[in-house]
Design an enzyme around this catalytic site. Structure first.
Site, mmCIF file in Angstrom:
data_model
loop_
_atom_site.group_PDB
_atom_site.id
_atom_site.type_symbol
_atom_site.label_atom_id
_atom_site.label_comp_id
_atom_site.label_asym_id
_atom_site.label_seq_id
_atom_site.Cartn_x
_atom_site.Cartn_y
_atom_site.Cartn_z
ATOM 1 N N ASP A 146 0.814 -1.211 0.000
ATOM 2 C CA ASP A 146 0.000 0.000 0.000
ATOM 3 C C ASP A 146 0.851 1.267 0.000
ATOM 4 O O ASP A 146 0.608 2.181 -0.794
ATOM 5 C CB ASP A 146 -0.925 -0.030 1.219
ATOM 6 N N ALA A 174 -5.046 1.933 -0.724
ATOM 7 C CA ALA A 174 -4.823 1.167 -1.950
ATOM 8 C C ALA A 174 -5.268 -0.280 -1.774
ATOM 9 O O ALA A 174 -5.912 -0.861 -2.653
ATOM 10 C CB ALA A 174 -3.348 1.224 -2.358
ATOM 11 N N ASP A 175 -4.931 -0.866 -0.632
ATOM 12 C CA ASP A 175 -5.367 -2.232 -0.338
ATOM 13 C C ASP A 175 -6.886 -2.327 -0.314
ATOM 14 O O ASP A 175 -7.490 -3.211 -0.923
ATOM 15 C CB ASP A 175 -4.831 -2.672 1.027
ATOM 16 N N SER A 176 -7.502 -1.423 0.426
ATOM 17 C CA SER A 176 -8.947 -1.510 0.625
ATOM 18 C C SER A 176 -9.713 -1.319 -0.671
ATOM 19 O O SER A 176 -10.657 -2.055 -0.957
ATOM 20 C CB SER A 176 -9.394 -0.489 1.675
ATOM 21 N N GLY A 179 -9.434 -4.318 -2.956
ATOM 22 C CA GLY A 179 -10.290 -5.390 -2.484
ATOM 23 C C GLY A 179 -11.746 -5.175 -2.846
ATOM 24 O O GLY A 179 -12.452 -6.103 -3.270
#
Length: 401
Positions: A146, A174-176, A179
Site C-alpha cells: 500500500d 490502496a489495499d482496501s 479489495g
C-alpha cells in the site's frame, strides 16, 4: 455473537456460492470479506503453522485487524507446495464457484494453480487475482504494498499541506479499494456466468484501484492537463471548504455552489461578501482563498463547535465536527446506523467489528462466526469434499494439512 435479527447464512444473497480464499495481508481478505458477510461459504486456505510457531500464530489471530478481516469464514490448513496439497486444492476447486488469490503474479504459475490450470478442472470457476501492479507489464513481478502504491499513484503528492512534502493517508487505502473493486468484479463475473455458463479470470491491482479511486484528481490531469497539488485541508477546487478553529475545538465547513455560499454568508452575518468581487464566484474565491479563509477564521473563532454546527446545518450549509475514531463511533448517527457489530469472543470477551456500509431492505449482514483459528474447519471441509476419516488422518500425518 451477532446483531439482533441478522439473517442466517442460508438466507443471505450470496449463500449459494462456495469461495476458496487463498489471500493474505489486506487487499484479498477485504474482497473476500465482502462475499463472506453477504452469505458466501468461504473456506480460507492457510499454510500449516510450522512447529514451534503456534503461540505466535494464535496471538496474530487475536489482533483487531485479523478479527475484522477474517470473520464469517472457515479455515483449512493446506500445504500447496507439495503435490498432495495441490491435489486437495484441485478436488476442492471441482465444487467451488470462486477462487481468490493475491500472490505475486508468478507464484500461482509456479504452484500450478493458475487460472488456465484450474479452469480446465472447473470451467465454471470465477478466478480473481489481486496484485500490486497488474498481472503483466514492466512492474508485474515487483512486491506491491500500500505505501509504495500511494507514492507511485500520485496520491501522496496531493495529500498534506502545501510545502510540507508528500504525505501518506492514514489508512491502507490502496489495499482496501483494490479489495472492493475485486469483490465487485467477482459478483459481475458470477452474474455473467448465469448467461454464459462459464467462469472467467477477474483481475485488479493496488495501482489500478488507487488511480481509479483518485477519480476527479486523475481526471483533472487526463481531461484538462492540470497537475493537482497539495491543498491541505482546503478542497482543491471548491472554496470555502476546510478546517476552522472555534473557541473549543475545530470544525469542517463546506459551502459548495452559489446557493450554499449565499446561505453561508448570511449565517456568518457577512452579506457583503456576496457582492465582493474577490468572493462572488468559486473561481474568484479559489484565487483569493487565503484572504477568504482568514476572514472566515476571524468569524468562526468567536464561538464553539456546537453553536456553529447547529447554525450552519440549520441554514443548509454543510458543517461537522472533527472526531477521533472513538468519538466517531460514539456519534448518535453512527450508532443509529449500527456500524459497530457486537460479538462475544471466547478470549477477547465483548468486542465489536466494523460492519457493512451496505443496506438491503430484504437482508441484513452481521457477524455469524468469528475469525477462525488456523485449520479449525479442516476436517469438515475435507469430509465435504469426499475424504474419508482415514484419508484425513493420513494427510495430517504427512503434514499436508
Amino acid at each position: 455473537m451477532s446483531p439482533a435479527n441478522t439473517d442466517n447464512a442460508a438466507a443471505l444473497p450470496l449463500a449459494p456460492f462456495r469461495v476458496l480464499d487463498l489471500t493474505r495481508v489486506r487487499a484479498g481478505p477485504t474482497a473476500v470479506r465482502q462475499l463472506a458477510d453477504w452469505g458466501a461459504d468461504v473456506v480460507r486456505v492457510e499454510q500449516p503453522v510450522p512447529s514451534g510457531q503456534q503461540a505466535e500464530a494464535a496471538q496474530q489471530h487475536l489482533t483487531p485487524d485479523f478479527q475484522n478481516l477474517q470473520r464469517n469464514k472457515r479455515s483449512l490448513t493446506l500445504d500447496l507446495k507439495v503435490p498432495a496439497g495441490r491435489a486437495v486444492l484441485l478436488r476442492l476447486v471441482q465444487h467451488a464457484d470462486v477462487l481468490v488469490e493475491n500472490y505475486r503474479p508468478d507464484v500461482k504459475h509456479r504452484l500450478a494453480i493458475d487460472f488456465a490450470t484450474l479452469h480446465a478442472v472447473n470451467p465454471r470457476l470465477v478466478y480473481a487475482s489481486i496484485s500490486g501492479f497488474g498481472q503483466d507489464g514492466p512492474y508485474a513481478q515487483r512486491p506491491g504494498f500500500d505505501q509504495i502504491v500511494q507514492g507511485m499513484s500520485g496520491l501522496m503528492s496531493i495529500t498534506g499541506a502545501p510545502g510540507q512534502g508528500p504525505m501518506r493517508t492514514g489508512i491502507a487505502v490502496a489495499d482496501s479499494c483494490a479489495g472492493l473493486y475485486a469483490a465487485f468484479g467477482i459478483v459481475m463475473a458470477l452474474l455473467e456466468r448465469e448467461r454464459s455458463g462459464v467462469g472467467q479470470w477477474v483481475q485488479t491491482s493496488l495501482l489500478e484501484g488507487l488511480l481509479a479511486l483518485m477519480d476527479f484528481q486523475s481526471a483533472r490531469w487526463l481531461v484538462a492537463g492540470e497537475v493537482p497539488e497539495q491543498a491541505g485541508n482546503d478542497h482543491p477546487t471548491t472554496i470555502p471548504t476546510g478546517v476552522f478553529d472555534t473557541t473549543d475545538g475545530q470544525i469542517n465547513i463546506c459551502a459548495v455552489g452559489p446557493v450554499m455560499w449565499e446561505r453561508f454568508c448570511r449565517a456568518l452575518r457577512r452579506p457583503e461578501w456576496l457582492a465582493d468581487e474577490r468572493f462572488r464566484t468559486n473561481r474568484a474565491r479559489s484565487r483569493h482563498r487565503a484572504e477568504l479563509n482568514a476572514a472566515i477564521a476571524e468569524c468562526v473563532k468567536t464561538r464553539g463547535n456546537a453553536y456553529w454546527i447547529e447554525t450552519f446545518n440549520a441554514q443548509g450549509v454543510a458543517c461537522g465536527p472533527i472526531n477521533r475514531i472513538d468519538q466517531a463511533f460514539a456519534d448518535p448517527q453512527v450508532q443509529h446506523l449500527q456500524l459497530a457489530w457486537p460479538a462475544e469472543h471466547p478470549t477477547l470477551g465483548s468486542i465489536a467489528l466494523v460492519g457493512q456500509p451496505l443496506r438491503s431492505d430484504r437482508h441484513r449482514a452481521g457477524v455469524r462466526t468469528l475469525a477462525p483459528e488456523a485449520g479449525a474447519d479442516t476436517d469438515a471441509v475435507l469430509a465435504e469434499a469426499g475424504y474419508t476419516a482415514a484419508e484425513i488422518s493420513a494427510l495430517k500425518e504427512d503434514h499436508v494439512v
